[in-house]
Scaffold this active site. Sequence first.
Site, PDB file in Angstrom:
ATOM      1  NE  ARG A 122      -2.508   0.264   3.612  1.00  0.00           N
ATOM      2  CZ  ARG A 122      -1.931   1.037   4.713  1.00  0.00           C
ATOM      3  NH1 ARG A 122      -2.021   2.321   4.809  1.00  0.00           N
ATOM      4  NH2 ARG A 122      -1.468   0.461   5.811  1.00  0.00           N
ATOM      5  CB  CYS A 140       4.475   6.018  24.586  1.00  0.00           C
ATOM      6  SG  CYS A 140       2.902   5.423  24.402  1.00  0.00           S
ATOM      7  N   GLY A 160      -1.134   8.831  20.329  1.00  0.00           N
ATOM      8  CA  GLY A 160      -0.688   7.355  20.452  1.00  0.00           C
ATOM      9  C   GLY A 160      -1.506   6.621  19.878  1.00  0.00           C
ATOM     10  CG  HIS A 220       1.396   9.633  26.305  1.00  0.00           C
ATOM     11  ND1 HIS A 220       0.274  10.156  25.386  1.00  0.00           N
ATOM     12  CD2 HIS A 220       1.584   8.444  26.050  1.00  0.00           C
ATOM     13  CE1 HIS A 220       0.191   9.064  24.434  1.00  0.00           C
ATOM     14  NE2 HIS A 220       0.929   8.355  24.946  1.00  0.00           N
ATOM     15  CG  ASN A 226       2.653  10.437  22.596  1.00  0.00           C
ATOM     16  OD1 ASN A 226       2.316  11.800  22.519  1.00  0.00           O
ATOM     17  ND2 ASN A 226       2.009   9.844  21.724  1.00  0.00           N
TER      18      ASN A 226
HETATM   19  O1  LIG Z   1      -2.275   4.472  22.424  1.00  0.00           O
HETATM   20  C1  LIG Z   1      -1.283   4.849  23.163  1.00  0.00           C
HETATM   21  O2  LIG Z   1      -0.987   6.072  23.648  1.00  0.00           O
HETATM   22  C2  LIG Z   1       0.234   4.121  23.220  1.00  0.00           C
HETATM   23  C3  LIG Z   1      -0.276   2.944  22.007  1.00  0.00           C
HETATM   24  C4  LIG Z   1       0.792   2.091  22.083  1.00  0.00           C
HETATM   25  C5  LIG Z   1       0.473   0.855  21.225  1.00  0.00           C
HETATM   26  C6  LIG Z   1      -0.506   0.789  20.180  1.00  0.00           C
HETATM   27  C7  LIG Z   1      -0.730  -0.186  19.133  1.00  0.00           C
HETATM   28  C8  LIG Z   1       0.089  -1.458  19.277  1.00  0.00           C
HETATM   29  C9  LIG Z   1       1.040  -1.322  20.404  1.00  0.00           C
HETATM   30  C10 LIG Z   1       1.839  -2.743  20.382  1.00  0.00           C
HETATM   31  O3  LIG Z   1       2.956  -2.576  20.095  1.00  0.00           O
HETATM   32  O4  LIG Z   1       1.522  -3.728  21.148  1.00  0.00           O
HETATM   33  C11 LIG Z   1       1.425  -0.227  21.158  1.00  0.00           C
HETATM   34  C12 LIG Z   1       2.572  -0.356  22.079  1.00  0.00           C
HETATM   35  O5  LIG Z   1       2.408  -0.657  23.233  1.00  0.00           O
HETATM   36  O6  LIG Z   1       3.587   0.228  21.873  1.00  0.00           O
END
Ligand SMILES: O=C(O)C/C=C/c1cccc(C(=O)O)c1C(=O)O
Length: 320
Positions: free
Chosen positions: A22, A113, A144, A226, A299
Amino acid sequence: MRKILAERLFPVDTLRLLASERSAGQRLAFGGRQIPVEVLDDDSFEDIDIALFSAGSSVSARYAQAAVDAGAVVIDNTSHFRMDDEIPLVVPEVNAYKIADHAHRGIIANPNCSTIQMVVALKPLYDAAGITRIVVSTYQSVSGAGRRAMEELGKQTAALFNSQEVECEQFPHQIAFNCIPHIDSFLPDGYTKEEVKMVQETRKILDDPEIRITATAVRVPVFCSHSESINVETRTKLSAGDVRAILREAPGVLLQDDPQGNDYPLATQATGKDATYVGRIREDDSVENGINLWVVADNLRKGAALNAVQIAEILIRDYH
Ligand SMILES: O=C(O)C/C=C/c1cccc(C(=O)O)c1C(=O)O
């Protein structure tokens, strides 16, 4: 990632941008050139030294080992490898010594984060006085959840000011002028995956499975950075003055604690910066050895790309 690599003059000979069909064919700027985005496949890692992964856990699960087999060191920004005992989970200011272990598997995991900014602030207190318990509430920006989430906050805000209906696609509820106590999916015990990540990752990073930790992760109508309200119980007593003195010297921390001067960490001020800002430091006399902190960081930078590039800098400095 590209912005941080360029800002920090990371010594890149060749940058290869890999993505799905994509995105293939796009060109993205780096080093004064327009770099083509190539389709990721098992053969994408020939002659690559460091592979920065940030395309979701399933992509890391599928391709990280191919990168290692081709001779690269993987720095993975997803949760896929974080709790693997053979893979170090690294925040350079906290546990850089763990990078030496990457030889086990050739993969280094970047924490979540919200975990990163918390351990940057707490590690100096852990070293000074020990930590027995952490209670954290997060106020997480919409960035995030990605670009579309940021666009949704903007659209909803405009719609509401124009007395129009709001559309909720990226979040289960309206995010504009609202707080949503739901980040990532709910588990049977009522906690979310984001909250469980903070608990499990913090114990691994501090190398202390005994710390009692509980978290509540909340999405707030903020575009970037954050914020976290952290209540911590230390093993030995620290006064608020002790905490300020310790954090004033702590790596990666900027103390911002002058409430009389209305000076404390703010998401709008932390955005675009590298530091983890700490303020509102006060003793909590409702428990023995309690301290309250307010911690804010970008973040997308310290919470993700900057932490990953800092790990890469240590790799080429100490383990090239
Ligand atoms: O939503 C947030 O503020 C942080 C999100 C982190 C996130 C979102 C989707 C998948 C992941 C993931 O890697 O599982 C992650 C993470 O933990 O870094």
